[in-house]
Design a protein around this motif. Structure first.
Motif, PDB file in Angstrom:
ATOM      1  N   ALA A 126      62.091  75.997   2.288  1.00 28.65           N
ATOM      2  CA  ALA A 126      62.965  77.142   2.013  1.00 28.65           C
ATOM      3  C   ALA A 126      62.775  77.697   0.602  1.00 28.65           C
ATOM      4  CB  ALA A 126      64.419  76.757   2.245  1.00 28.65           C
ATOM      5  N   CYS A 127      62.670  76.824  -0.397  1.00 31.45           N
ATOM      6  CA  CYS A 127      62.513  77.305  -1.774  1.00 31.45           C
ATOM      7  C   CYS A 127      61.221  78.103  -1.926  1.00 31.45           C
ATOM      8  CB  CYS A 127      62.526  76.137  -2.746  1.00 31.45           C
ATOM      9  SG  CYS A 127      64.139  75.384  -2.974  1.00 31.45           S
ATOM     10  N   ALA A 128      60.123  77.551  -1.457  1.00 29.38           N
ATOM     11  CA  ALA A 128      58.832  78.224  -1.604  1.00 29.38           C
ATOM     12  C   ALA A 128      58.799  79.547  -0.861  1.00 29.38           C
ATOM     13  CB  ALA A 128      57.710  77.312  -1.097  1.00 29.38           C
ATOM     14  N   LEU A 129      59.535  79.631   0.247  1.00 32.86           N
ATOM     15  CA  LEU A 129      59.549  80.860   1.049  1.00 32.86           C
ATOM     16  C   LEU A 129      60.660  81.809   0.637  1.00 32.86           C
ATOM     17  CD1 LEU A 129      58.945  79.233   4.558  1.00 32.86           C
ATOM     18  CD2 LEU A 129      57.307  80.596   3.246  1.00 32.86           C
ATOM     19  N   ASP A 130      61.461  81.418  -0.342  1.00 32.10           N
ATOM     20  CA  ASP A 130      62.633  82.203  -0.750  1.00 32.10           C
ATOM     21  C   ASP A 130      63.522  82.505   0.458  1.00 32.10           C
ATOM     22  OD1 ASP A 130      64.192  83.378  -2.777  1.00 32.10           O
ATOM     23  OD2 ASP A 130      63.470  85.383  -2.246  1.00 32.10           O
ATOM     24  N   ALA A 131      63.735  81.484   1.265  1.00 32.34           N
ATOM     25  CA  ALA A 131      64.531  81.624   2.483  1.00 32.34           C
ATOM     26  C   ALA A 131      65.961  81.179   2.228  1.00 32.34           C
ATOM     27  CB  ALA A 131      63.917  80.790   3.608  1.00 32.34           C
ATOM     28  N   PHE A 132      66.825  81.477   3.184  1.00 29.53           N
ATOM     29  CA  PHE A 132      68.257  81.222   3.048  1.00 29.53           C
ATOM     30  C   PHE A 132      68.577  79.790   3.479  1.00 29.53           C
ATOM     31  CE2 PHE A 132      72.567  83.151   2.897  1.00 29.53           C
ATOM     32  CZ  PHE A 132      73.310  82.128   3.459  1.00 29.53           C
ATOM     33  N   ARG A 133      68.978  78.954   2.505  1.00 29.17           N
ATOM     34  CA  ARG A 133      69.460  77.605   2.797  1.00 29.17           C
ATOM     35  C   ARG A 133      70.635  77.320   1.870  1.00 29.17           C
ATOM     36  NH1 ARG A 133      65.371  73.311   1.383  1.00 29.17           N
ATOM     37  NH2 ARG A 133      66.620  73.077  -0.521  1.00 29.17           N
ATOM     38  N   TRP A 134      71.823  77.187   2.485  1.00 31.18           N
ATOM     39  CA  TRP A 134      73.039  76.996   1.697  1.00 31.18           C
ATOM     40  C   TRP A 134      73.615  75.612   1.923  1.00 31.18           C
ATOM     41  CZ3 TRP A 134      78.102  75.638   2.464  1.00 31.18           C
ATOM     42  CH2 TRP A 134      79.009  75.909   1.419  1.00 31.18           C
ATOM     43  N   HIS A 135      73.984  74.963   0.842  1.00 36.38           N
ATOM     44  CA  HIS A 135      74.681  73.692   0.847  1.00 36.38           C
ATOM     45  C   HIS A 135      75.753  73.784  -0.234  1.00 36.38           C
ATOM     46  CE1 HIS A 135      75.457  69.435  -0.140  1.00 36.38           C
ATOM     47  NE2 HIS A 135      75.097  69.185   1.100  1.00 36.38           N
ATOM     48  N   PRO A 136      76.906  73.126  -0.070  1.00 37.01           N
ATOM     49  CA  PRO A 136      77.942  73.221  -1.088  1.00 37.01           C
ATOM     50  C   PRO A 136      77.486  72.853  -2.489  1.00 37.01           C
ATOM     51  CG  PRO A 136      78.827  72.192   0.880  1.00 37.01           C
ATOM     52  CD  PRO A 136      77.345  72.334   1.096  1.00 37.01           C
ATOM     53  N   GLU A 137      76.437  72.037  -2.587  1.00 39.97           N
ATOM     54  CA  GLU A 137      75.963  71.606  -3.896  1.00 39.97           C
ATOM     55  C   GLU A 137      74.592  72.178  -4.252  1.00 39.97           C
ATOM     56  OE1 GLU A 137      76.097  67.338  -3.555  1.00 39.97           O
ATOM     57  OE2 GLU A 137      78.047  67.493  -2.559  1.00 39.97           O
ATOM     58  N   GLU A 138      74.039  72.994  -3.375  1.00 36.85           N
ATOM     59  CA  GLU A 138      72.690  73.513  -3.629  1.00 36.85           C
ATOM     60  C   GLU A 138      72.434  74.718  -2.730  1.00 36.85           C
ATOM     61  OE1 GLU A 138      68.824  71.075  -4.156  1.00 36.85           O
ATOM     62  OE2 GLU A 138      68.926  71.570  -2.021  1.00 36.85           O
ATOM     63  N   ALA A 139      72.183  75.855  -3.338  1.00 39.85           N
ATOM     64  CA  ALA A 139      71.858  77.057  -2.568  1.00 39.85           C
ATOM     65  C   ALA A 139      70.516  77.596  -3.041  1.00 39.85           C
ATOM     66  CB  ALA A 139      72.935  78.113  -2.739  1.00 39.85           C
ATOM     67  N   VAL A 140      69.672  78.016  -2.107  1.00 45.88           N
ATOM     68  CA  VAL A 140      68.356  78.543  -2.461  1.00 45.88           C
ATOM     69  C   VAL A 140      68.177  79.910  -1.811  1.00 45.88           C
ATOM     70  CG1 VAL A 140      67.400  76.222  -2.661  1.00 45.88           C
ATOM     71  CG2 VAL A 140      67.124  77.475  -0.525  1.00 45.88           C
ATOM     72  N   GLY A 141      67.227  80.679  -2.359  1.00 44.89           N
ATOM     73  CA  GLY A 141      66.911  81.985  -1.812  1.00 44.89           C
ATOM     74  C   GLY A 141      68.121  82.899  -1.816  1.00 44.89           C
ATOM     75  N   PRO A 142      68.285  83.727  -0.805  1.00 47.60           N
ATOM     76  CA  PRO A 142      69.412  84.662  -0.753  1.00 47.60           C
ATOM     77  C   PRO A 142      70.771  83.991  -0.614  1.00 47.60           C
ATOM     78  CG  PRO A 142      67.659  85.293   0.782  1.00 47.60           C
ATOM     79  CD  PRO A 142      67.328  83.913   0.304  1.00 47.60           C
ATOM     80  N   ALA A 143      70.803  82.674  -0.432  1.00 48.07           N
ATOM     81  CA  ALA A 143      72.085  81.967  -0.351  1.00 48.07           C
ATOM     82  C   ALA A 143      72.746  81.794  -1.714  1.00 48.07           C
ATOM     83  CB  ALA A 143      71.877  80.598   0.297  1.00 48.07           C
ATOM     84  N   ARG A 144      72.020  82.083  -2.786  1.00 48.93           N
ATOM     85  CA  ARG A 144      72.596  81.917  -4.116  1.00 48.93           C
ATOM     86  C   ARG A 144      73.685  82.957  -4.371  1.00 48.93           C
ATOM     87  NH1 ARG A 144      66.921  81.625  -5.391  1.00 48.93           N
ATOM     88  NH2 ARG A 144      66.273  79.489  -5.884  1.00 48.93           N
ATOM     89  N   GLY A 145      74.697  82.552  -5.118  1.00 52.16           N
ATOM     90  CA  GLY A 145      75.707  83.488  -5.584  1.00 52.16           C
ATOM     91  C   GLY A 145      76.827  83.781  -4.613  1.00 52.16           C
ATOM     92  N   LEU A 146      76.877  83.133  -3.463  1.00 52.54           N
ATOM     93  CA  LEU A 146      77.907  83.457  -2.475  1.00 52.54           C
ATOM     94  C   LEU A 146      79.288  82.956  -2.868  1.00 52.54           C
ATOM     95  CD1 LEU A 146      75.960  82.892   0.869  1.00 52.54           C
ATOM     96  CD2 LEU A 146      76.694  85.066  -0.134  1.00 52.54           C
ATOM     97  N   GLU A 147      79.379  82.090  -3.870  1.00 50.87           N
ATOM     98  CA  GLU A 147      80.695  81.635  -4.294  1.00 50.87           C
ATOM     99  C   GLU A 147      81.532  82.772  -4.867  1.00 50.87           C
ATOM    100  OE1 GLU A 147      77.759  80.986  -7.617  1.00 50.87           O
ATOM    101  OE2 GLU A 147      77.841  80.513  -5.485  1.00 50.87           O
ATOM    102  N   ALA A 148      80.870  83.822  -5.355  1.00 54.47           N
ATOM    103  CA  ALA A 148      81.626  84.976  -5.853  1.00 54.47           C
ATOM    104  C   ALA A 148      82.450  85.621  -4.747  1.00 54.47           C
ATOM    105  CB  ALA A 148      80.661  85.992  -6.460  1.00 54.47           C
ATOM    106  N   ARG A 149      81.964  85.556  -3.523  1.00 52.90           N
ATOM    107  CA  ARG A 149      82.669  86.139  -2.377  1.00 52.90           C
ATOM    108  C   ARG A 149      83.529  85.119  -1.643  1.00 52.90           C
ATOM    109  NH1 ARG A 149      79.626  88.880   2.854  1.00 52.90           N
ATOM    110  NH2 ARG A 149      81.441  88.918   4.257  1.00 52.90           N
ATOM    111  N   PHE A 150      83.011  83.922  -1.450  1.00 55.69           N
ATOM    112  CA  PHE A 150      83.689  82.938  -0.611  1.00 55.69           C
ATOM    113  C   PHE A 150      84.415  81.864  -1.405  1.00 55.69           C
ATOM    114  CE2 PHE A 150      80.424  84.763   2.125  1.00 55.69           C
ATOM    115  CZ  PHE A 150      81.156  85.018   3.282  1.00 55.69           C
ATOM    116  N   GLY A 151      84.253  81.870  -2.709  1.00 54.98           N
ATOM    117  CA  GLY A 151      84.877  80.850  -3.531  1.00 54.98           C
ATOM    118  C   GLY A 151      84.041  79.587  -3.575  1.00 54.98           C
ATOM    119  N   ALA A 152      84.417  78.692  -4.477  1.00 57.91           N
ATOM    120  CA  ALA A 152      83.700  77.419  -4.595  1.00 57.91           C
ATOM    121  C   ALA A 152      83.998  76.550  -3.388  1.00 57.91           C
ATOM    122  CB  ALA A 152      84.106  76.706  -5.876  1.00 57.91           C
TER     123      ALA A 152
END
Length: 479
Positions: free
Chosen positions: A136-162
């Motif tokens: 996912a990191c190398a492909l800049d793909a969407f992978r979200w985890h509460p402790e680690e977000a990569v690709g377009p999954a970054r920054g979603l805490e601004a909308r959904f909270g921590a």
């Protein structure tokens, strides 16, 4: 030609199929009744999450993808110790040593190569999330985890909270992630495959017990999250073409007593430890089928004979085919260069526990209490998984008896999207859309050692596909 344009995968970590009822999980129960269910669906060996997840996402068995245990020894990555693959640092050590985590591409990488996308929302361990889509990191793909977000999954805490902190039960974190999955991934992103993984009920099974009130509450909570996904599908203009796959990665047995394998080995004259420290000849993994890596593999026959003589041991498996009294790991598709010299399963039974839940065994994991759930071995209740599909071309109200396991999930998704699955050990479950016949699996018995009739491995054989279960003799923990 593609049979569908979109697949949604929903994973229930550790969910035992016999625990799915109209009372505990009404939405999943109705989904299964209305779609196609694979009644003989199984996990892989060892039946551990971070072995099962790469098997699911690569369509390959552990002996092919190489992540052969939750805790494993790899001399190139860490010559002096056993790695725990739930930890990001240990995953990174494997990648640094070998250039990649898995020996074969994941579903996400195959989709990306064809110009398609996989979005992942994960609430299990960081290591398991990376194992599902390591590229996912190398492909800049969407992978979200509460402790680690990569690709377009970054920054979603601004909308959904921590994300809430991890707890037992872990339902606050699951609910938070499910909202993000439905409201953002499903509603706003165009990925052909979207995957959600719930850490429940596995967490609560482990620490409160399979039949506990807390576990049933956790199952109801994750069932509600699954219902949100189903409601989203019903609002879509293309809802009739969206396939939903619901599954679990393994089951559980109730741990009725603790076994200190390290101490037992030392009492038996074997210098064992959790690493290859001074004087240690055997490095131990953990879980329901601990791996034993020997400094000198020539000692494997003597150690196997000793293990076979212990009242707490079940089947003993070996990397090499020639070790007397063992089942070859290759028979279960689990032989790899980093596989343990020996793996031992624990004695257990199908008898009910104190809550009336069938399936008991022994525990070699210190933080799981007696009465908590455990998995990793070859008990029927550890191997049995949920696997159901509905929507699009999937047959309604069908129960398939054919052998099926986790390695069949990725080829099935690719087939639904009209894509090839070359190089995978699994095969598309075309029975679900009426393009292959159903048939009861054939079973053969592999007897590891004369004189032990209570210890037989029943292996499902369907096109030479290793799969199945064991019935162990019952034994209490040693004094």
């Amino acid at each position: 030609m593609p049979l569908t344009s979109r697949v949604v995968l929903f994973g229930f970590d550790g969910l035992r199929p016999d625990r799915v009822t109209e009372t505990t999980m009404p939405h999943l129960a109705r989904f299964m009744a209305g779609g196609t269910v694979f009644a003989n669906a199984r996990s892989v060996f060892p039946s551990e999450t971070r072995v099962a997840i790469p098997s699911l996402t690569t369509g390959c068995r552990p002996g092919t993808h190489g992540l052969v245990a939750n805790s494993l020894y790899d001399a190139a990555a860490a010559p002096g110790r056993v790695l725990n693959t739930k930890n990001a640092a240990d995953i990174e050590a494997l990648v640094a040593a070998h250039g990649r985590l898995l020996a074969v591409p994941s579903l996400g990488a195959r989709l990306a190569a064809a110009g398609k996308a996989l979005d992942v929302v994960w609430t299990g361990t960081v290591g398991a999330g990376r194992a599902f889509f390591p590229e996912a990191c190398a492909l800049d793909a969407f992978r979200w985890h509460p402790e680690e977000a990569v690709g377009p999954a970054r920054g979603l805490e601004a909308r959904f909270g921590a994300a809430p902190p991890a707890t037992t039960p872990n339902t606050p974190r699951v609910r938070h992630a499910a909202r993000l999955f439905v409201e953002h991934v499903l509603a706003e992103r165009p990925a052909e495959v979207a995957a959600f993984w719930s850490s429940e009920p596995d967490v609560t099974y482990h620490y409160r017990g399979v039949g506990s009130a807390e576990a049933e509450a956790a199952m109801r909570a994750v069932d509600a999250a699954f219902a949100d996904v189903l409601r989203w599908r019903e609002t879509q203009p293309d809802r009739d073409g969206i396939v939903v796959i619901a599954l679990s990665d393994h089951g559980h047995v109730t741990g009725e007593a603790h076994v200190d394998l390290r101490a037992l080995l030392r009492d038996g004259g074997f210098a064992a430890g959790r690493d290859f420290g001074t004087g240690t000849e055997i490095a131990l993994g953990g879980g329901g089928a601990p791996g034993l890596w020997l400094r000198d593999s020539a000692h494997a026959p003597r150690l196997a004979a000793w293990l076979n003589a212990q009242p707490w041991s079940g089947l003993v498996l070996a990397r090499e085919d020639s070790v007397p009294g063992t089942i070859p790991l290759a028979a279960l598709g689990a032989r790899h260069a980093r596989s343990p010299d020996l793996a031992v399963t624990f004695a257990g039974s199908s008898a009910p526990d104190v809550r009336g839940v069938p399936g008991r065994g022994l525990i070699d994991t210190g933080d799981v209490p007696v009465g908590g759930g455990m998995h990793g071995g070859l008990h029927q209740r550890e191997l049995a998984t949920v696997l159901a599909m509905a929507g699009g071309p999937i047959l309604p109200g069908a129960v398939m008896r054919s052998a099926a396991d986790l390695t069949d999930v990725a080829p099935s998704i690719l087939a639904l999207l009209g894509m090839p699955a070359e190089g995978m050990d699994g095969r598309a479950l075309a029975q679900a859309w009426g393009q292959a016949p159903d048939a009861d699996p054939v079973r053969e018995v592999l007897q590891p050692m004369p004189g032990r009739p209570g210890l037989a491995l029943f292996r499902t054989v369907d096109g030479c596909r290793p799969d199945g279960m064991t019935h162990h003799r019952h034994a209490a923990a040693p004094p």
